[in-house]
Motif scaffolding. Sequence first.
Motif, mmCIF file in Angstrom:
data_model
loop_
_atom_site.group_PDB
_atom_site.id
_atom_site.type_symbol
_atom_site.label_atom_id
_atom_site.label_comp_id
_atom_site.label_asym_id
_atom_site.label_seq_id
_atom_site.Cartn_x
_atom_site.Cartn_y
_atom_site.Cartn_z
ATOM 1 N N PRO A 1 18.042 113.797 64.105
ATOM 2 C CA PRO A 1 18.506 113.012 65.253
ATOM 3 C C PRO A 1 17.400 112.795 66.274
ATOM 4 N N ASP A 2 17.659 111.890 67.203
ATOM 5 C CA ASP A 2 16.721 111.680 68.303
ATOM 6 C C ASP A 2 16.527 112.980 69.071
ATOM 7 N N ASP A 3 15.345 113.120 69.667
ATOM 8 C CA ASP A 3 15.068 114.338 70.432
ATOM 9 C C ASP A 3 16.007 114.493 71.620
ATOM 10 N N THR A 4 16.458 113.389 72.196
ATOM 11 C CA THR A 4 17.398 113.423 73.320
ATOM 12 C C THR A 4 18.618 112.594 72.952
ATOM 13 N N PRO A 5 19.816 113.172 73.020
ATOM 14 C CA PRO A 5 21.020 112.409 72.694
ATOM 15 C C PRO A 5 21.346 111.390 73.782
ATOM 16 N N ALA A 6 22.302 110.527 73.490
ATOM 17 C CA ALA A 6 22.721 109.517 74.462
ATOM 18 C C ALA A 6 23.277 110.190 75.706
ATOM 19 N N ARG A 7 22.950 109.621 76.867
ATOM 20 C CA ARG A 7 23.355 110.197 78.147
ATOM 21 C C ARG A 7 23.998 109.119 79.020
ATOM 22 N N PRO A 8 24.979 109.492 79.815
ATOM 23 C CA PRO A 8 25.575 108.530 80.742
ATOM 24 C C PRO A 8 24.631 108.240 81.906
ATOM 25 N N GLU A 9 24.923 107.186 82.652
ATOM 26 C CA GLU A 9 24.103 106.866 83.822
ATOM 27 C C GLU A 9 24.229 107.937 84.901
ATOM 28 N N ARG A 10 25.364 108.571 84.988
ATOM 29 C CA ARG A 10 25.600 109.647 85.936
ATOM 30 C C ARG A 10 26.062 110.871 85.159
ATOM 31 N N PRO A 11 25.673 112.079 85.588
ATOM 32 C CA PRO A 11 25.037 112.410 86.859
ATOM 33 C C PRO A 11 23.536 112.122 86.895
ATOM 34 N N GLU A 12 23.040 111.969 88.122
ATOM 35 C CA GLU A 12 21.606 111.895 88.332
ATOM 36 C C GLU A 12 20.993 113.240 87.957
ATOM 37 N N LEU A 13 19.890 113.210 87.187
ATOM 38 C CA LEU A 13 19.217 114.442 86.783
ATOM 39 C C LEU A 13 18.062 114.731 87.732
ATOM 40 N N VAL A 14 18.059 115.939 88.288
ATOM 41 C CA VAL A 14 17.064 116.341 89.275
ATOM 42 C C VAL A 14 16.467 117.684 88.858
ATOM 43 N N TRP B 1 18.563 120.797 77.966
ATOM 44 C CA TRP B 1 17.991 119.934 76.940
ATOM 45 C C TRP B 1 16.476 120.052 76.868
ATOM 46 N N ASP B 2 15.838 120.467 77.938
ATOM 47 C CA ASP B 2 14.410 120.782 77.854
ATOM 48 C C ASP B 2 14.182 121.873 76.807
ATOM 49 N N ALA B 3 15.060 122.882 76.801
ATOM 50 C CA ALA B 3 14.950 123.965 75.817
ATOM 51 C C ALA B 3 15.208 123.452 74.407
ATOM 52 N N ALA B 4 16.143 122.522 74.263
ATOM 53 C CA ALA B 4 16.432 121.962 72.947
ATOM 54 C C ALA B 4 15.245 121.173 72.418
ATOM 55 N N ARG B 5 14.630 120.366 73.278
ATOM 56 C CA ARG B 5 13.470 119.598 72.834
ATOM 57 C C ARG B 5 12.327 120.522 72.412
ATOM 58 N N ALA B 6 12.148 121.597 73.153
ATOM 59 C CA ALA B 6 11.041 122.510 72.851
ATOM 60 C C ALA B 6 11.217 123.205 71.507
ATOM 61 N N THR B 7 12.462 123.385 71.066
ATOM 62 C CA THR B 7 12.742 124.134 69.832
ATOM 63 C C THR B 7 13.203 123.232 68.692
ATOM 64 N N ARG B 8 12.915 121.951 68.765
ATOM 65 C CA ARG B 8 13.464 121.004 67.792
ATOM 66 C C ARG B 8 12.867 121.155 66.393
ATOM 67 N N GLN B 9 11.737 121.864 66.265
ATOM 68 C CA GLN B 9 11.077 121.982 64.971
ATOM 69 C C GLN B 9 11.405 123.275 64.233
ATOM 70 N N ASP B 10 12.157 124.184 64.857
ATOM 71 C CA ASP B 10 12.284 125.538 64.298
ATOM 72 C C ASP B 10 13.691 126.064 64.548
ATOM 73 N N VAL B 11 14.468 126.226 63.477
ATOM 74 C CA VAL B 11 15.845 126.689 63.639
ATOM 75 C C VAL B 11 15.892 128.102 64.218
ATOM 76 N N ALA B 12 14.942 128.954 63.864
ATOM 77 C CA ALA B 12 14.931 130.307 64.427
ATOM 78 C C ALA B 12 14.722 130.262 65.933
ATOM 79 N N ALA B 13 13.799 129.397 66.384
ATOM 80 C CA ALA B 13 13.563 129.266 67.818
ATOM 81 C C ALA B 13 14.785 128.703 68.520
ATOM 82 N N ARG B 14 15.419 127.698 67.919
ATOM 83 C CA ARG B 14 16.624 127.133 68.546
ATOM 84 C C ARG B 14 17.719 128.184 68.666
#
Length: 281
Positions: free
Chosen positions: A51-64, A158-171
């Motif tokens: 899958p894409d590294d980032t899934p579909a997201r709504p316009e809100r909430p604003e991410l800060v 999701w930052d953590a998910a992106r960082a571990t996308r290559q390794d199931v053990a890390a995820r």
Amino acid sequence: MSRPAADLREMAVAVLQTAEPRAKAAAARAVCRALEGASLAWPSPWPATVPDDTPARPERPELVAPGKTPRRRLGSIEGRIALLHAVAHIEFNAIDLAFDMAVRFGGDHALAPEERLNFLTDWIRIGDDEARHFGLIADRLEALGAAYGDLPAHDGLWDAARATRQDVAARLAIAPLVLEARGLDVTPGMIDRLVSAGDTISAGILKIIYADEVGHVAAGMRWFQHVCARAGTEPEARYHSLVQQYYRGGLKPPFNTDARNRARFPEKYYLPLAATGAPLA
């Protein structure tokens, strides 16, 4: 008339590709119903696409940035809304974390071929739990005159998910065994604060989430130990190494050892990584 077997994976991918929060939750629950009904099956062999590294997201909430999210003083309705909105955001992301785990790693060589269906089933059921949790919190927000998306949120999960996308053990080490285990530590205090504020309805919803989270952490531990056994690596040492690599700053005590023990997550995994303890060599 049933659809082709491959449609079950397509349904799981569609969850990740759905942006609107209520629709994402409904799609997640539909996948679990299809799986439990045995009318559809997972494709075999498992497709090599991811899958894409980032899934579909709504316009809100604003991410800060994490420090910019609203403070949660529970003596007011606004404070309780802020707390519940933060929980809703966690549960919304948790739907995608579970489905990304299934879709991305369901055919991973780190899993024994005969165990892949069990892996997929576990994470789809967890995704169904997260979708149910999101619905409960979203309904409660609406009862309080608010909605998911009204307040800013952060993208740390999701930052953590992106960082571990290559390794199931890390995820597995980071998602269920750091982030969700942290929920076991902090949720009882949140429940107590809500009860003290007179909001027993919200507290009751968090009790449901808390009970389910024990099983989610247990699944994370079970599959982490599985991939370590397949690789011939010692699980505690590998956990320590992966957490140090992907989760900077150490784990935050105090730990809810009772809940973690019920999840079969022993202290020897996480205590050496406590933020106040000495760093590992």
